[in-house]
Design an enzyme around this catalytic site. Structure first.
Site, PDB file in Angstrom:
ATOM      1  N   HIS A   1      -3.146   6.939   2.194  1.00  0.00           N
ATOM      2  CA  HIS A   1      -4.256   5.771   1.875  1.00  0.00           C
ATOM      3  C   HIS A   1      -5.190   5.433   2.905  1.00  0.00           C
ATOM      4  CE1 HIS A   1      -4.111   1.453   1.017  1.00  0.00           C
ATOM      5  NE2 HIS A   1      -3.694   0.834   2.537  1.00  0.00           N
TER       6      HIS A   1
ATOM      7  N   CYS B   1       1.018  -1.176   0.175  1.00  0.00           N
ATOM      8  CA  CYS B   1      -0.165   0.176  -0.238  1.00  0.00           C
ATOM      9  C   CYS B   1       0.581   1.074   0.302  1.00  0.00           C
ATOM     10  CB  CYS B   1      -0.831   0.002   0.967  1.00  0.00           C
ATOM     11  SG  CYS B   1      -2.191  -1.556   1.180  1.00  0.00           S
TER      12      CYS B   1
ATOM     13  N   ASN C   1      -9.891  -0.222   0.103  1.00  0.00           N
ATOM     14  CA  ASN C   1      -9.115   0.045   0.126  1.00  0.00           C
ATOM     15  C   ASN C   1      -8.729  -0.863  -0.944  1.00  0.00           C
ATOM     16  OD1 ASN C   1      -5.998  -0.943   0.126  1.00  0.00           O
ATOM     17  ND2 ASN C   1      -5.689  -1.759   2.715  1.00  0.00           N
TER      18      ASN C   1
HETATM   19  N1  ACO Z   1     -17.849  -8.609  10.479  1.00  0.00           N
HETATM   20  C1  ACO Z   1     -17.900  -8.865  11.858  1.00  0.00           C
HETATM   21  N2  ACO Z   1     -16.994  -9.006  12.999  1.00  0.00           N
HETATM   22  C2  ACO Z   1     -16.139  -9.331  12.536  1.00  0.00           C
HETATM   23  C3  ACO Z   1     -14.931  -9.152  11.493  1.00  0.00           C
HETATM   24  C4  ACO Z   1     -16.270  -9.044  10.068  1.00  0.00           C
HETATM   25  N3  ACO Z   1     -15.905  -8.389   9.328  1.00  0.00           N
HETATM   26  N4  ACO Z   1     -14.084  -9.263  11.373  1.00  0.00           N
HETATM   27  C5  ACO Z   1     -13.952  -9.556  12.709  1.00  0.00           C
HETATM   28  N5  ACO Z   1     -14.602  -9.582  13.307  1.00  0.00           N
HETATM   29  C6  ACO Z   1     -15.098  -9.709  14.919  1.00  0.00           C
HETATM   30  C7  ACO Z   1     -13.538 -10.656  15.129  1.00  0.00           C
HETATM   31  O1  ACO Z   1     -13.672 -11.957  14.486  1.00  0.00           O
HETATM   32  C8  ACO Z   1     -13.870 -10.345  16.277  1.00  0.00           C
HETATM   33  O2  ACO Z   1     -14.717 -10.988  17.694  1.00  0.00           O
HETATM   34  P1  ACO Z   1     -13.923 -12.092  18.754  1.00  0.00           P
HETATM   35  O3  ACO Z   1     -14.163 -10.771  19.690  1.00  0.00           O
HETATM   36  O4  ACO Z   1     -15.470 -12.591  18.834  1.00  0.00           O
HETATM   37  O5  ACO Z   1     -13.379 -12.701  18.213  1.00  0.00           O
HETATM   38  C9  ACO Z   1     -14.205  -8.621  16.490  1.00  0.00           C
HETATM   39  O6  ACO Z   1     -14.636  -8.635  15.691  1.00  0.00           O
HETATM   40  C10 ACO Z   1     -13.365  -7.906  16.991  1.00  0.00           C
HETATM   41  O7  ACO Z   1     -12.035  -8.204  16.331  1.00  0.00           O
HETATM   42  P2  ACO Z   1     -10.727  -6.975  15.583  1.00  0.00           P
HETATM   43  O8  ACO Z   1      -9.736  -7.977  14.542  1.00  0.00           O
HETATM   44  O9  ACO Z   1     -10.253  -6.623  17.042  1.00  0.00           O
HETATM   45  O10 ACO Z   1     -11.275  -6.020  15.102  1.00  0.00           O
HETATM   46  P3  ACO Z   1     -10.788  -4.305  14.753  1.00  0.00           P
HETATM   47  O11 ACO Z   1     -11.859  -3.201  15.911  1.00  0.00           O
HETATM   48  O12 ACO Z   1      -9.450  -4.735  15.591  1.00  0.00           O
HETATM   49  O13 ACO Z   1     -10.863  -4.408  13.267  1.00  0.00           O
HETATM   50  C11 ACO Z   1      -9.987  -4.629  12.066  1.00  0.00           C
HETATM   51  C12 ACO Z   1     -10.289  -4.979  12.565  1.00  0.00           C
HETATM   52  C13 ACO Z   1     -10.948  -3.730  11.135  1.00  0.00           C
HETATM   53  C14 ACO Z   1      -9.714  -5.253  10.205  1.00  0.00           C
HETATM   54  C15 ACO Z   1      -8.772  -3.657  11.855  1.00  0.00           C
HETATM   55  O14 ACO Z   1      -8.045  -4.069  12.936  1.00  0.00           O
HETATM   56  C16 ACO Z   1      -8.261  -2.703  10.828  1.00  0.00           C
HETATM   57  O15 ACO Z   1      -8.622  -1.949  10.565  1.00  0.00           O
HETATM   58  N6  ACO Z   1      -6.731  -2.709  11.023  1.00  0.00           N
HETATM   59  C17 ACO Z   1      -5.760  -2.215  10.001  1.00  0.00           C
HETATM   60  C18 ACO Z   1      -6.445  -3.001   8.878  1.00  0.00           C
HETATM   61  C19 ACO Z   1      -5.372  -2.094   7.549  1.00  0.00           C
HETATM   62  O16 ACO Z   1      -5.254  -1.178   6.921  1.00  0.00           O
HETATM   63  N7  ACO Z   1      -4.886  -3.354   6.915  1.00  0.00           N
HETATM   64  C20 ACO Z   1      -4.621  -3.003   5.453  1.00  0.00           C
HETATM   65  C21 ACO Z   1      -3.071  -2.159   5.888  1.00  0.00           C
HETATM   66  S1  ACO Z   1      -2.920  -1.800   3.885  1.00  0.00           S
HETATM   67  C22 ACO Z   1      -1.642  -3.336   3.410  1.00  0.00           C
HETATM   68  O17 ACO Z   1      -0.525  -2.557   2.835  1.00  0.00           O
HETATM   69  C23 ACO Z   1      -2.816  -4.108   2.642  1.00  0.00           C
END
Ligand code: ACO
Length: 353
Positions: free
Chosen positions: A275, A132, A305
């Site tokens: 980004h 990214c 993304n």
């Molecule tokens: N729908 C419903 N529930 C979900 C989903 C979903 N799509 N995804 C995860 N959950 C659940 C999990 O299973 C977890 O449940 P549990 O507590 O029963 O285990 C709960 O939601 C919380 O999960 P977290 O991982 O703690 O959720 P978080 O608030 O951290 O959000 C997210 C996750 C959106 C991925 C966040 O961490 C994030 O945005 N991270 C950065 C990601 C990013 O930007 N990545 C790309 C980088 S760029 C590149 O180079 C490709």
């Protein structure tokens, strides 16, 4: 120095001593998206998720997805062609095509296919991979070729088709990504007129495991006892919370350094062009610099993304709809797998959309 390897520059670009036309002007942009859009509601028919969860955690409402007959080359070429038209260039005017991608059609390089599709017969073309951060790294790279005098006109493309590499049954990742391509046309100009006013780039491979699209451990028999590694990649694997923490810590820090080194106050910025990974990351960065929400560019709701494509895709949209105008100052930051991150202070000098 903080974690990771760092490259930075502020003011006249490298090569300025030997080349009087050591600036790089951003003079055209273009983008291309697949037609098929998948809403959060539609995705929740496949994985256990909901529109409310995805929107509240990420700001994403839908994403575009390529079909099997829509290779990256086609999207990237369309985006580049539109950038050329916007800049008023002919394909044969281009000296360099840089394609930032992590999802090439061909691991040997997809940029030459784009070169052929454009008819840019005089251009050297190659891929650059930094996930990214790829577009930002490629833009800076083009700037160095231009500053040295080796290249006069370049097209920098950010294009990704992560739909190929997402596990569509993994709700933690599949909701985040979309496909897209966008490009910027850049050309040599006087150093005083440069549109690349400063940059910072960093890599920290010690945190690579946070976000990978890695080779699978699969062997193929070769001769007798001898075997080799068989080519193939596992789907995207991400520790979302670690990546989130990385982004909200490193992006403000690198932008702060960039602004201090260029002597630009946040209030002087016309736009934050980050980004597009997560609206919460955009909001956190904006809050840190007290940049009002209306000056933070965001199209996550429509496209999610798109990896290397997000920054030029957002720029193209905002130029075309008249938000970003010639002379506007933008602070941009790319971040993601590697881990890699960077920031650049840019001035848009192209025509309106
Ligand atoms: N729908 C419903 N529930 C979900 C989903 C979903 N799509 N995804 C995860 N959950 C659940 C999990 O299973 C977890 O449940 P549990 O507590 O029963 O285990 C709960 O939601 C919380 O999960 P977290 O991982 O703690 O959720 P978080 O608030 O951290 O959000 C997210 C996750 C959106 C991925 C966040 O961490 C994030 O945005 N991270 C950065 C990601 C990013 O930007 N990545 C790309 C980088 S760029 C590149 O180079 C490709």
């Amino acid at each position: 120095m903080p974690n990771g390897v760092s490259l930075s520059l502020t003011g006249p670009m490298a090569g300025a001593g030997t080349n009087p036309a050591a600036g790089m002007a951003l003079v055209g942009c273009g983008s291309a998206l697949p037609a098929v859009s998948i809403s959060n509601e539609e995705l929740s028919r496949r994985v256990d998720t909901s529109d409310a969860w995805i929107r509240s955690r990420t700001g994403i409402g839908a994403r575009r997805v390529c079909g099997p007959d829509e290779p990256l080359t086609v999207l990237a070429s369309q985006a580049a062609r539109r950038a050329l038209e916007h800049a008023g260039w002919r394909p044969e005017d281009v000296d360099l095509i840089l394609l930032a991608t992590s999802s090439p059609d061909d691991l040997f390089g997809t940029a030459p296919r784009v070169q052929a599709a454009l008819g840019a017969t005089g251009a050297v073309a190659f891929d650059l991979t930094a996930a990214c951060s790829g577009f930002l790294f490629a833009l800076v790279t083009a700037g160095q070729y231009i500053a040295s005098g080796a290249v006069r006109r370049a097209v920098v493309i950010g294009a990704d088709q992560l739909s190929r590499w997402v596990d569509w049954d993994d709700r933690r990742t599949c909701v985040l990504f979309g496909d897209g391509a966008a490009a910027v046309a850049v050309e040599a100009c006087a150093a005083a007129d440069t549109g690349l006013l400063g940059f910072r780039m960093r890599s920290d491979g010690s945190r690579n495991a946070c976000l990978t699209l890695a080779q699978t451990d699969s062997r193929a028999a070769l001769l007798g006892e001898l075997s080799t590694q068989k080519g193939g990649f596992a789907p995207i694997h991400m520790n979302g919370q670690e990546v989130y923490k990385f982004a909200v810590r490193e992006v403000p820090a690198i932008l702060q350094e960039l602004l201090e080194s260029t002597g630009v106050a946040p209030a002087q910025l016309d736009w934050l062009l980050l980004h597009q990974a997560n609206q919460r990351i955009l909001d956190a960065v904006a809050e840190r610099f007290a940049v009002p929400a209306e000056r933070v560019l965001s199209n996550l709701a429509h496209y999610g993304n798109t990896s290397a494509a997000t920054i030029p895709l957002m720029l193209d949209e905002a130029v075309r709809d008249g938000r970003v105008l010639s002379g506007h100052l933008l602070a941009s930051s790319g971040f993601g797998a590697g881990l890699s991150w960077g920031a650049a202070l840019l001035r848009w000098q192209g025509p309106p959309g």
